[in-house]
Design a protein around this motif. Structure first.
Motif, PDB file in Angstrom:
ATOM      1  N   ASP A  62      60.575  65.282  10.046  1.00  0.00           N
ATOM      2  CA  ASP A  62      61.464  64.783   8.989  1.00  0.00           C
ATOM      3  C   ASP A  62      62.783  65.544   9.099  1.00  0.00           C
ATOM      4  N   ALA A  63      63.471  65.330  10.215  1.00  0.00           N
ATOM      5  CA  ALA A  63      64.722  66.056  10.454  1.00  0.00           C
ATOM      6  C   ALA A  63      65.814  65.059  10.797  1.00  0.00           C
ATOM      7  N   ASP A  64      66.758  65.484  11.630  1.00  0.00           N
ATOM      8  CA  ASP A  64      67.887  64.624  11.977  1.00  0.00           C
ATOM      9  C   ASP A  64      67.403  63.349  12.664  1.00  0.00           C
ATOM     10  N   LYS A  65      67.697  62.212  12.045  1.00  0.00           N
ATOM     11  CA  LYS A  65      67.170  60.932  12.517  1.00  0.00           C
ATOM     12  C   LYS A  65      67.730  60.539  13.881  1.00  0.00           C
ATOM     13  N   ASP A  66      68.924  61.007  14.205  1.00  0.00           N
ATOM     14  CA  ASP A  66      69.531  60.641  15.489  1.00  0.00           C
ATOM     15  C   ASP A  66      68.722  61.140  16.679  1.00  0.00           C
ATOM     16  N   ASN A  67      67.830  62.094  16.451  1.00  0.00           N
ATOM     17  CA  ASN A  67      67.017  62.647  17.538  1.00  0.00           C
ATOM     18  C   ASN A  67      65.555  62.200  17.480  1.00  0.00           C
ATOM     19  N   TYR A  68      65.239  61.252  16.626  1.00  0.00           N
ATOM     20  CA  TYR A  68      63.842  60.855  16.451  1.00  0.00           C
ATOM     21  C   TYR A  68      63.178  60.395  17.744  1.00  0.00           C
ATOM     22  N   ALA A  69      63.840  59.525  18.503  1.00  0.00           N
ATOM     23  CA  ALA A  69      63.236  59.028  19.742  1.00  0.00           C
ATOM     24  C   ALA A  69      63.018  60.169  20.739  1.00  0.00           C
ATOM     25  N   GLU A  70      63.973  61.083  20.793  1.00  0.00           N
ATOM     26  CA  GLU A  70      63.842  62.231  21.692  1.00  0.00           C
ATOM     27  C   GLU A  70      62.715  63.148  21.232  1.00  0.00           C
ATOM     28  N   TYR A  71      62.575  63.341  19.925  1.00  0.00           N
ATOM     29  CA  TYR A  71      61.462  64.153  19.419  1.00  0.00           C
ATOM     30  C   TYR A  71      60.125  63.561  19.849  1.00  0.00           C
ATOM     31  N   PHE A  72      60.011  62.242  19.791  1.00  0.00           N
ATOM     32  CA  PHE A  72      58.759  61.601  20.192  1.00  0.00           C
ATOM     33  C   PHE A  72      58.457  61.883  21.662  1.00  0.00           C
ATOM     34  N   ARG A  73      59.458  61.759  22.499  1.00  0.00           N
ATOM     35  CA  ARG A  73      59.266  62.015  23.924  1.00  0.00           C
ATOM     36  C   ARG A  73      58.874  63.476  24.175  1.00  0.00           C
ATOM     37  N   LEU A  74      59.508  64.386  23.441  1.00  0.00           N
ATOM     38  CA  LEU A  74      59.252  65.806  23.650  1.00  0.00           C
ATOM     39  C   LEU A  74      57.927  66.261  23.054  1.00  0.00           C
ATOM     40  N   ILE A  75      57.508  65.633  21.967  1.00  0.00           N
ATOM     41  CA  ILE A  75      56.286  66.087  21.297  1.00  0.00           C
ATOM     42  C   ILE A  75      55.035  65.585  21.999  1.00  0.00           C
ATOM     43  N   LYS A  76      55.132  64.471  22.687  1.00  0.00           N
ATOM     44  CA  LYS A  76      53.930  63.871  23.301  1.00  0.00           C
ATOM     45  C   LYS A  76      53.176  64.831  24.209  1.00  0.00           C
ATOM     46  N   PRO A  77      53.850  65.589  25.096  1.00  0.00           N
ATOM     47  CA  PRO A  77      53.117  66.525  25.963  1.00  0.00           C
ATOM     48  C   PRO A  77      52.437  67.660  25.190  1.00  0.00           C
ATOM     49  N   HIS A  78      52.778  67.825  23.932  1.00  0.00           N
ATOM     50  CA  HIS A  78      52.199  68.896  23.115  1.00  0.00           C
ATOM     51  C   HIS A  78      51.116  68.377  22.178  1.00  0.00           C
ATOM     52  N   THR A  79      50.576  67.191  22.501  1.00  0.00           N
ATOM     53  CA  THR A  79      49.470  66.634  21.733  1.00  0.00           C
ATOM     54  C   THR A  79      48.271  66.429  22.654  1.00  0.00           C
ATOM     55  N   GLN A  80      47.127  66.237  22.023  1.00  0.00           N
ATOM     56  CA  GLN A  80      45.894  65.982  22.756  1.00  0.00           C
ATOM     57  C   GLN A  80      45.108  64.912  22.003  1.00  0.00           C
ATOM     58  N   SER A  81      44.005  64.463  22.551  1.00  0.00           N
ATOM     59  CA  SER A  81      43.203  63.447  21.886  1.00  0.00           C
ATOM     60  C   SER A  81      42.830  63.907  20.470  1.00  0.00           C
ATOM     61  N   GLY A  82      43.130  63.081  19.492  1.00  0.00           N
ATOM     62  CA  GLY A  82      42.856  63.427  18.100  1.00  0.00           C
ATOM     63  C   GLY A  82      44.042  63.990  17.354  1.00  0.00           C
ATOM     64  N   SER A  83      45.092  64.388  18.073  1.00  0.00           N
ATOM     65  CA  SER A  83      46.291  64.900  17.406  1.00  0.00           C
ATOM     66  C   SER A  83      46.921  63.803  16.553  1.00  0.00           C
ATOM     67  N   VAL A  84      47.425  64.205  15.397  1.00  0.00           N
ATOM     68  CA  VAL A  84      48.085  63.280  14.481  1.00  0.00           C
ATOM     69  C   VAL A  84      49.557  63.646  14.385  1.00  0.00           C
ATOM     70  N   VAL A  85      50.424  62.635  14.487  1.00  0.00           N
ATOM     71  CA  VAL A  85      51.870  62.833  14.389  1.00  0.00           C
ATOM     72  C   VAL A  85      52.402  61.908  13.302  1.00  0.00           C
ATOM     73  N   LEU A  86      53.249  62.442  12.438  1.00  0.00           N
ATOM     74  CA  LEU A  86      53.831  61.667  11.339  1.00  0.00           C
ATOM     75  C   LEU A  86      55.349  61.745  11.402  1.00  0.00           C
ATOM     76  N   PHE A  87      55.992  60.582  11.408  1.00  0.00           N
ATOM     77  CA  PHE A  87      57.451  60.507  11.327  1.00  0.00           C
ATOM     78  C   PHE A  87      57.825  59.941   9.963  1.00  0.00           C
ATOM     79  N   ASP A  88      58.714  60.634   9.260  1.00  0.00           N
ATOM     80  CA  ASP A  88      59.149  60.179   7.943  1.00  0.00           C
ATOM     81  C   ASP A  88      60.395  59.298   8.056  1.00  0.00           C
TER      82      ASP A  88
END
Length: 215
Positions: free
Chosen positions: A138-164
């Motif tokens: 829930d931060a600067d919206k202009d970087n939302y797509a980039e956050y998704f790309r960057l966060i994916k490698p830091h998740t595993q099966s069962g990880s939950v991600v929430l975008f506001d």
């Protein structure tokens, strides 16, 4: 601000009065946020806070990441579900406001489990090797797509991600939006919907929450 809060305040009050009660520390934090900040609407709302609390308590995460601390309301909600050995890292860049979340973090029962960092989230994600069980963005919206790309490698099966704020006050319905934030949020929602590594649902809570689970 939620859709019901703006369009049908009676329904919004009904939703709040039929949710579990707000802890006292969160009541005080919400009040002080409205007293001392210029954009108090940025705080995670009462209903959203209950959602974050329940999700965290269901997952019992060991490692949580929050991007966008603001005054720490969501942080404290997320912390309630931490396992005994767990921690939550929360990132923000607003040094002027940092005193407020620090005050409430130190007062909370989770003070030893909260790691508040004044650091750019993109830099953090590029530097860390951590895997997260639960992520709230829930931060600067202009970087939302980039956050998704960057966060994916830091998740595993069962990880939950929430975008506001993924409905962006209804602006996502614009076919050719001029505002960059609207363009990026639409890009994010499209990226998530097409990513076969996640299953997701957009919850029409407040300004929309994109709820993802890594398969």
């Amino acid at each position: 601000m939620s859709f019901f809060e703006e369009k049908n305040p009676e329904m919004d009050r009904y939703l709040e009065t039929h949710a579990s009660s707000e802890p006292e520390i969160l009541k005080r934090l919400r009040k002080e946020t409205f007293q001392k900040t210029t954009q108090p609407h940025m705080i995670s709302g009462y209903q959203q806070g209950r959602l974050l609390t329940i999700i965290s308590q269901m997952l019992r995460p060991v490692n949580i990441l929050e991007i966008g601390t603001f005054t720490g309301y969501a942080t404290l909600c997320l912390a309630t579900g931490l396992s005994k050995e767990g921690k939550i890292t929360t990132l923000d860049v607003n040094e002027d406001l940092a005193y407020l979340p620090r005050k409430y973090f130190s007062e909370s029962e989770f003070s030893e489990q909260i790691y508040f960092k004044l650091q750019d989230a993109k830099n953090f994600l590029n530097e860390t090797n951590e895997i997260f069980d639960l992520v709230f963005i829930d931060a600067d919206k202009d970087n939302y797509a980039e956050y998704f790309r960057l966060i994916k490698p830091h998740t595993q099966s069962g990880s939950v991600v929430l975008f506001d704020n993924v409905l962006w006050y209804g602006k996502v319905l614009e076919e050719n939006p001029k505002q960059r934030s609207t363009q990026v949020i639409k890009e994010l929602n499209d990226l998530i919907a097409k990513d076969e590594d996640f299953e997701n649902l957009i919850l029409p809570l407040r300004d929309g929450v994109n709820f993802l689970r890594r398969k």
